[in-house]
Write a protein that holds these residues in place. Sequence first.
Motif, PDB file in Angstrom:
ATOM      1  N   SER A  51      -3.511  -3.443  13.190  1.00 42.39           N
ATOM      2  CA  SER A  51      -4.285  -2.983  13.821  1.00 42.39           C
ATOM      3  C   SER A  51      -4.531  -1.358  14.383  1.00 42.39           C
ATOM      4  CB  SER A  51      -5.612  -3.997  13.869  1.00 42.39           C
ATOM      5  OG  SER A  51      -4.820  -4.505  15.300  1.00 42.39           O
ATOM      6  N   ASN A  52      -3.759  -1.437  14.913  1.00 41.03           N
ATOM      7  CA  ASN A  52      -4.101  -0.093  16.236  1.00 41.03           C
ATOM      8  C   ASN A  52      -2.737   0.876  16.038  1.00 41.03           C
ATOM      9  OD1 ASN A  52      -5.239  -0.883  18.149  1.00 41.03           O
ATOM     10  ND2 ASN A  52      -3.824  -2.211  19.154  1.00 41.03           N
ATOM     11  N   PHE A  53      -1.310   0.608  14.174  1.00 45.53           N
ATOM     12  CA  PHE A  53      -1.232   1.529  14.227  1.00 45.53           C
ATOM     13  C   PHE A  53      -1.650   2.928  13.911  1.00 45.53           C
ATOM     14  CE2 PHE A  53       1.594   4.081  10.314  1.00 45.53           C
ATOM     15  CZ  PHE A  53       2.364   4.214  11.165  1.00 45.53           C
ATOM     16  N   LYS A  54      -1.338   3.614  14.296  1.00 51.62           N
ATOM     17  CA  LYS A  54      -1.815   5.337  13.324  1.00 51.62           C
ATOM     18  C   LYS A  54      -0.301   6.443  13.494  1.00 51.62           C
ATOM     19  CE  LYS A  54      -6.551   5.291  15.591  1.00 51.62           C
ATOM     20  NZ  LYS A  54      -7.560   6.188  16.690  1.00 51.62           N
ATOM     21  N   ALA A  55      -0.671   7.181  12.384  1.00 55.07           N
ATOM     22  CA  ALA A  55       0.255   8.114  12.351  1.00 55.07           C
ATOM     23  C   ALA A  55      -0.166   9.770  11.832  1.00 55.07           C
ATOM     24  CB  ALA A  55       1.563   7.073  11.213  1.00 55.07           C
TER      25      ALA A  55
ATOM     26  N   ALA B  87       0.184  -1.445   0.384  1.00 58.01           N
ATOM     27  CA  ALA B  87       0.171   0.158   0.146  1.00 58.01           C
ATOM     28  C   ALA B  87       1.330   1.079   0.146  1.00 58.01           C
ATOM     29  CB  ALA B  87      -0.803   0.166   1.536  1.00 58.01           C
ATOM     30  N   THR B  88       0.539   2.164  -0.582  1.00 61.98           N
ATOM     31  CA  THR B  88       0.982   3.842  -0.556  1.00 61.98           C
ATOM     32  C   THR B  88      -0.219   4.339   0.347  1.00 61.98           C
ATOM     33  OG1 THR B  88       2.235   3.235  -2.418  1.00 61.98           O
ATOM     34  CG2 THR B  88       1.743   5.837  -2.031  1.00 61.98           C
ATOM     35  N   ILE B  89       0.743   4.887   1.690  1.00 59.36           N
ATOM     36  CA  ILE B  89      -0.201   5.607   2.284  1.00 59.36           C
ATOM     37  C   ILE B  89       0.159   7.216   2.468  1.00 59.36           C
ATOM     38  CG2 ILE B  89      -1.394   6.135   4.872  1.00 59.36           C
ATOM     39  CD1 ILE B  89      -1.005   2.986   5.143  1.00 59.36           C
ATOM     40  N   SER B  90      -0.516   8.197   2.304  1.00 63.53           N
ATOM     41  CA  SER B  90      -0.219   9.519   1.698  1.00 63.53           C
ATOM     42  C   SER B  90      -0.710  10.109   3.559  1.00 63.53           C
ATOM     43  CB  SER B  90      -1.148  10.301   1.251  1.00 63.53           C
ATOM     44  OG  SER B  90      -1.124   9.893  -0.011  1.00 63.53           O
ATOM     45  N   LEU B  91       0.077  11.159   3.887  1.00 68.25           N
ATOM     46  CA  LEU B  91       0.196  11.742   5.432  1.00 68.25           C
ATOM     47  C   LEU B  91      -0.195  13.243   5.452  1.00 68.25           C
ATOM     48  CD1 LEU B  91       2.355   9.180   8.383  1.00 68.25           C
ATOM     49  CD2 LEU B  91       0.039   8.966   7.356  1.00 68.25           C
ATOM     50  N   SER B  92      -0.818  13.157   6.325  1.00 64.91           N
ATOM     51  CA  SER B  92      -1.053  14.896   6.519  1.00 64.91           C
ATOM     52  C   SER B  92      -0.801  15.581   8.159  1.00 64.91           C
ATOM     53  CB  SER B  92      -1.839  15.411   5.353  1.00 64.91           C
ATOM     54  OG  SER B  92      -3.285  15.352   6.199  1.00 64.91           O
TER      55      SER B  92
ATOM     56  N   THR C 223       3.665  16.885   4.063  1.00 63.96           N
ATOM     57  CA  THR C 223       2.653  15.855   3.895  1.00 63.96           C
ATOM     58  C   THR C 223       3.846  14.508   3.849  1.00 63.96           C
ATOM     59  OG1 THR C 223       3.006  16.434   1.391  1.00 63.96           O
ATOM     60  CG2 THR C 223       0.874  16.742   2.572  1.00 63.96           C
ATOM     61  N   ALA C 224       3.759  13.775   3.838  1.00 59.58           N
ATOM     62  CA  ALA C 224       4.619  12.332   3.754  1.00 59.58           C
ATOM     63  C   ALA C 224       3.654  11.161   3.231  1.00 59.58           C
ATOM     64  CB  ALA C 224       4.951  12.259   5.381  1.00 59.58           C
TER      65      ALA C 224
ATOM     66  N   THR D  11       9.094   5.367   5.437  1.00 60.56           N
ATOM     67  CA  THR D  11       8.840   6.922   5.427  1.00 60.56           C
ATOM     68  C   THR D  11       9.673   8.057   4.000  1.00 60.56           C
ATOM     69  OG1 THR D  11      10.055   7.924   7.257  1.00 60.56           O
ATOM     70  CG2 THR D  11       8.093   6.939   7.236  1.00 60.56           C
ATOM     71  N   GLU D  12       8.333   8.344   3.738  1.00 59.76           N
ATOM     72  CA  GLU D  12       8.761   9.278   2.521  1.00 59.76           C
ATOM     73  C   GLU D  12       8.631  10.866   2.987  1.00 59.76           C
ATOM     74  OE1 GLU D  12       7.441   7.452  -1.328  1.00 59.76           O
ATOM     75  OE2 GLU D  12       8.560   5.473  -1.167  1.00 59.76           O
ATOM     76  N   SER D  13       9.347  11.311   2.217  1.00 60.75           N
ATOM     77  CA  SER D  13       9.166  13.287   2.385  1.00 60.75           C
ATOM     78  C   SER D  13       8.898  13.947   3.665  1.00 60.75           C
ATOM     79  CB  SER D  13       7.716  13.930   1.466  1.00 60.75           C
ATOM     80  OG  SER D  13       8.076  12.768   0.618  1.00 60.75           O
ATOM     81  N   ALA D  14       8.118  13.391   4.690  1.00 61.58           N
ATOM     82  CA  ALA D  14       8.741  14.727   5.748  1.00 61.58           C
ATOM     83  C   ALA D  14       8.811  13.596   6.514  1.00 61.58           C
ATOM     84  CB  ALA D  14       6.882  15.094   5.602  1.00 61.58           C
TER      85      ALA D  14
END
Length: 132
Positions: free
Chosen positions: A114-118, A52-57, A124-125, A77-80
């Motif tokens: 299941s419990n991972f949150k970022a 999966a690729t996940i975008s974070l903000s 943005t990362a 992790t990429e970008s940030a």
Amino acid sequence: MSATSRPLFKSAPDGAPAPQYYNPATDAYEPLQGSSGASNVRPMGADAKGKATISLSNIAVGLGTVPTGATQAYITTESADIRFWVDGSTPTTSQGHLVLAGEQIILDSAGQLSNFKAITVSGTATLQVTYS
């Protein structure tokens, strides 16, 4: 001995230290085996079950739909820089385990998946995830 008392590995013609890591098993600094100064990553364990690729903000998110039977995840992790928790708590820009852009996270149980949150510290990362 400790890493602070061992000499650095030097292979450059000018005597500058080469990219390296401290190996406590040999009590010595050893050169990285990757290319362009990066470490050589060799994921171990079961065959991949998905990716999966996940975008974070600035809003904390989890991994979403985890492939059936997956019990591990290798995340880059990429970008940030990001922060995360694996107990179901919601990280903030100032609380949670800090992971710098370019570093890795290894989750090794279905509960952690299941419990991972970022969340990103700022900006943005992108998370690249391989499940096994």
